[in-house]
Scaffold this active site. Structure first.
Site: not given
Length: 147
Positions: A51, A54-56, A77
């Site tokens: 996670m 892919f978020e940051s 995020q």
């Protein structure tokens, strides 16, 4: 006085750079494991690492602007709409300034992520987790890491 201004500006840029951090995959996995994220609310460590990527891109200074004028902050995020306080009205359910989520110390980010995951939506609060991580083989996110 004329030369003081550029030097002060340069120093401010250096300090800002030092405070932010882009984590390595295994480095982040170790920090998250040390803070009790492996198995937290039933989510494996690999879920959290996937996670965050892919978020940051593991970048603590990441900020994304949303269509509704809210913003997402930090390595996870975290949204200014609900979880942290920025320039727009917010529920601020993590009781934190969004700017505090942008430095290399991610302990407050982790506490807020735990608060988010404790809600009924769990990790489904993160759209990129749903798209890229949920129901996927996530072993690659922690393979080769030593704890």
């Amino acid at each position: 006085m004329r030369t003081l201004l550029p030097k002060t500006f340069l120093l401010a840029c250096i300090v800002a750079t030092i405070q932010a951090k882009i984590f390595g995959r295994c480095e982040l996995a170790r920090v998250l494991k040390d803070h009790g994220m492996d198995g937290f609310r039933g989510y494996s460590l690999a879920n959290w690492v996937c996670m965050a990527f892919f978020e940051s891109g593991f970048d603590t200074k990441a900020i994304e602007k949303n269509e509704d004028q809210s913003q997402d902050f930090g390595i996870f995020q975290i949204s200014s709409d609900w979880w942290c306080k920025a320039d727009i009205p917010s529920e601020n359910l993590c009781y934190i300034s969004c700017n505090e989520l942008l430095n290399s110390n991610i302990e407050d980010d982790i506490l807020c992520a735990k608060r988010i995951a404790a809600d009924p939506q769990g990790m489904e609060a993160w759209d990129k987790w749903k798209t890229h991580c949920q129901h996927k083989d996530l072993k690659k996110w922690v393979n080769g890491c030593t704890f």
